[in-house]
Design an enzyme around this catalytic site. Structure first.
Site, short mmCIF file in Angstrom:
data_model
loop_
_atom_site.label_atom_id
_atom_site.label_comp_id
_atom_site.label_asym_id
_atom_site.label_seq_id
_atom_site.Cartn_x
_atom_site.Cartn_y
_atom_site.Cartn_z
N LYS C 12 -30.87 -3.37 14.57
CA LYS C 12 -31.92 -2.99 13.62
C LYS C 12 -31.26 -2.31 12.43
O LYS C 12 -30.53 -1.33 12.58
CB LYS C 12 -32.91 -2.04 14.28
CG LYS C 12 -34.18 -1.85 13.47
CD LYS C 12 -35.04 -3.12 13.38
CE LYS C 12 -36.31 -3.04 14.19
NZ LYS C 12 -36.94 -4.35 14.37
N THR C 57 -34.17 -4.98 19.06
CA THR C 57 -33.90 -4.17 17.87
C THR C 57 -35.00 -3.13 17.69
O THR C 57 -34.75 -2.05 17.16
CB THR C 57 -33.78 -5.05 16.60
OG1 THR C 57 -35.02 -5.67 16.30
CG2 THR C 57 -32.71 -6.12 16.80
N ARG C 175 -7.98 4.59 -24.61
CA ARG C 175 -9.23 3.90 -24.30
C ARG C 175 -10.08 4.77 -23.38
O ARG C 175 -9.58 5.71 -22.76
CB ARG C 175 -8.98 2.53 -23.67
CG ARG C 175 -8.26 2.58 -22.34
CD ARG C 175 -8.21 1.20 -21.64
NE ARG C 175 -7.66 1.34 -20.29
CZ ARG C 175 -7.63 0.36 -19.38
NH1 ARG C 175 -8.09 -0.84 -19.67
NH2 ARG C 175 -7.14 0.58 -18.18
N GLN C 218 -5.39 0.67 -11.67
CA GLN C 218 -4.69 0.67 -10.39
C GLN C 218 -3.96 2.00 -10.16
O GLN C 218 -3.94 2.52 -9.04
CB GLN C 218 -3.66 -0.47 -10.33
CG GLN C 218 -4.25 -1.86 -10.09
CD GLN C 218 -4.59 -2.59 -11.38
OE1 GLN C 218 -4.90 -1.96 -12.40
NE2 GLN C 218 -4.55 -3.91 -11.33
N HIS C 246 -16.44 -1.41 -18.41
CA HIS C 246 -15.85 -1.52 -19.74
C HIS C 246 -16.72 -0.83 -20.79
O HIS C 246 -17.92 -1.06 -20.86
CB HIS C 246 -15.67 -2.99 -20.12
CG HIS C 246 -14.82 -3.76 -19.17
ND1 HIS C 246 -13.50 -3.43 -18.93
CD2 HIS C 246 -15.08 -4.83 -18.38
CE1 HIS C 246 -13.00 -4.29 -18.04
NE2 HIS C 246 -13.94 -5.14 -17.68
#
Lengths: 291, 291, 291, 291
Positions: C12, C57, C175, C218, C246
């Site tokens: 469930k 369930t 940036r 990264q 972005h």
């Protein structure tokens, strides 16, 4: 304590590319959402920020659009295979590529006796999916669909289950069975025609759902996978995820009304979720196909 | 400073009712999402918490399910009219009812030569909508649809517009025109067959979209509304909300490739949004129909 | 061709349980979404529809709510551990249980000088998650969070990457770096206080994001995982999935305006997606922890 | 039958603009979603496709970003006022502008003893909204918020309501009351500080929710609106839409357990929906403020 980088991948997700093909005044369209994930020796970018091994995700995006022009899109699977091969073959630092695709189907708008040659309406019944892996030596393809909602208004029972101290469910000898089919299937050979293969598998799923007298949603799941494998020799494994879209019989007795499985409340949460794989005994090793 | 209660309403929203009708072994289903909103003299519950005028939203929910049994669901509009009338007529404290409905269409699953008599697949192409008002003296019905996505891959231009200091857009003499149709239409008479009336209006919208050579999305909007009014005498006003689903031609020249309207990026946000009403000169006053 | 059943599970999903604890007039609440998935020898229900091995369930749902009363909810992890153990220990046919949990945080509403003792406002900053596995012999716990959106308005560069024929991206020396943190971490020991452990890990993720001068997303990912492992001895592996949200510098030069990283367009799709694992060299085998 | 164009508007929706302001090394950000809708004499573009009166939606988008640079974003309201005035004043064909804004709040990430000067985490508690109208002669401002979820775990009753043949609800003398606040308020004067005015109104809503002993959600709604009007002289009307987020007491008696308002199921659909306006007796005419 020493710390290290484990498995990783990166790429540009959800590139929404629409490709129009024109034959005289007759247009065709294919409408995809393409996500690329690449891996290789990426220690530097993680640990020092040195990016000499990194093909930017922006370049991956450009490649998706350029390939749509250069090669066309004959099917999600074929387009994914081309892209995955390209990234692995063209970049020494990339040793594995996964390309995941969704396709949104369009139908022609029918006007009077004929079709409009460049007018389309989106057919939202299901989303077709594909996942392609390429590791430089081999490629793997998984095709699938999602969001396909089906319902049997009879022909389903559920009883004979375990009862413990927390059980209150009544056994059912006639119930609605509804689910939203999320299925993927793995190919052991490349079919001649990806679109035909897709439509064959889709038809098997729908027919098996409709034709199975069901004692549990698990039984229906197995029948659906079994039907695909029985019918489509190019497919060696089917994975299904079937939420049980509960339709509860509404108790109308307080209002002096009977309800002989005629009026249901379609509930949202919680829901049963049945997941399983059905495969050929001799299916080859899946490798990274399902990653 | 003196403070007062202004306009108000209350009700149970999103009652998900599925009604199965059985003729021999052949089942039919109608699948609705029903929202009720009632108003009347509700000063007490707001100001003192006295609830003597309040029909609980839980009771409204029960009524929706009981009516589905007692009266069946011949169409969203007819079901809404029944419910709205019931609340106003049966409760002295309620002088106005609005019932809003969504309908999800289902198709039979086709197996081999025939249809399965109780197996269905949901057809997600669009959601049908209806809004019904009843004030004790009169009723108003607005029907509609939403989420119907359409695209012309040619036959659209856009130029001759205002240029100011913030304008950078290039004029377009051949572009993709795509939108998600959200339309509602007001009836001045009750049609014999709500389902046929719906399908007629839907067909007009699709055909006008496909057949209009478009110099602006506004022009297409007007043509769509006009077509409905020209074709369906029971309809006196159409309101449309058309997001411009931009398909931008991708610049492939950095890669030495031409792009003659073949490869597009399907963008999400921002998007143009064109909204407008088209109506008959002699349309009666709308009253609360659009509330 | 012979066909067989592969791996499967059922349960469930999305049991929305809210638990109120009262100490005098002071209330505490915990608000969870609990999903159970069980597996064992389920061949019969799949192949013949025999349900003798199936704990419904619906019963699983009842168990979640009953356990909330009987045992309280001291943390998502502790509650998941209790449930998973219960299903495996009490049912001979169940040999593996996975319990997945989301927690929604609430804060007290502050009124004037004090807090309201039973009034809360939901704090939507992130969703806390947990996954617990129990196979009868061992248990595994993964904790995590999702939907935590962070942004550095400077302190990020990206350059030195591969250029191929499809590259058009300009190198960036300043940036915006923004992402929606989706992180999960695996425990090698059970902490004394799950809530404290969660807050420690969360703080590490935020601080490492803020303090890392980033040459690639990264690098930020690795720093975030590394910080958690360095700080929290009970954690042996961190997995992160970081979409690059972005923020494009808008070109305002057509309007005679400079844009020195002051005005950005926050884009939706496509987006970069960076995924990776950071782990201790001596981390024990993960077993089913991440399934 | 004669057909005509009715009310219409068009514009660019969902321009996602992020504005960074730098004072030394300390950055501030404002993060908006801006939608513009313009109207005027637009018969030509609808009927003939002549676009001489049309300021393209692309230009509207450019204007939003250019204004963010030229004027900064001191608040959503102030930014909306500037934009709306610009479109009406600069374009003879535009006689009415509506600017709708959402703002997403960000907090600084706190590291150790101090704040990071350019690192932020998004605070998702609620979305702030604003709608501005300008018709060349006057401007109207409505401010609001949505998605603010609140809960009282006691201090709520519901009884004394109408019982009819469809009523099954039991009267409640102690229940959970939870809702997602969607509120908007209309200004009769321009406050000195839009941000302070917003925070004052928000605080009133939360405090009144927490401090009201509730006999109906309507009573709570009225108290919330009343508190804002009593406290904030610049506001003359409050409109609230409060879904009743039902928390049902789970019946644990089948398991031999009592449930003294300790364990709840948080349901999704259906839900009660309470909508109402609270206003000052002497509030000026709303004009187009709420459109």
């Amino acid at each position: 304590m020493s710390i290290k980088l484990g498995p990783n991948r990166y790429g540009k997700s959800e590139n929404r590319v629409v490709r129009v093909t024109k034959t005289g005044g007759v247009h065709e369209i294919r409408d995809l959402n393409v996500s690329v994930a690449l891996s290789g020796d990426m220690d530097d970018t993680h640990i020092t920020g040195g990016n000499a091994a990194v093909l930017p995700t922006d370049t991956q995006k450009n490649t998706v659009f350029a390939f749509a022009k250069e090669h066309g899109i004959s099917s999600p699977e074929a387009f994914g295979l081309l892209l995955a091969e390209h990234f692995v073959d063209s970049q020494p630092t990339i040793d594995h590529a996964r390309v995941s695709l969704e396709e949104y189907a369009w139908e022609r708008i029918v006007v009077g006796a004929g079709n409009q040659q460049h007018s389309f309406v989106r057919s939202n019944q299901e989303i077709r999916t594909a996942r392609v892996h390429n590791n430089g030596d081999n490629a793997w393809v998984v095709t699938g669909l999602k969001n396909l909602v089906v319902l049997n208004s009879t022909g389903s029972e559920f009883h004979g289950y375990i009862k413990d101290k927390y059980t209150t469910l009544n056994e059912a000898y006639d119930r609605v069975l509804a689910t939203e089919v999320n299925a993927e299937w793995r190919h052991n050979t490349i079919p001649d025609d990806w679109d035909k293969s897709y439509l064959d598998a889709r038809r098997c799923l729908l027919e098996a759902f409709a034709q199975t007298y069901s004692l549990s949603l698990q039984q229906t799941l197995y029948a659906m996978g079994n039907r695909v494998l029985d019918t489509c020799p190019e497919i060696c494994e089917v994975r299904l995820s079937l939420p049980n879209k509960h339709h509860f019989v509404v108790d109308l007795s307080p209002f002096g009304l009977e309800n002989d499985n005629e009026v249901f409340w379609a509930a949202d949460r919680p829901y049963g979720l049945i997941e399983g794989s059905v495969l050929c005994e001799d299916a080859p090793d899946a490798g990274p196909a399902w990653d």
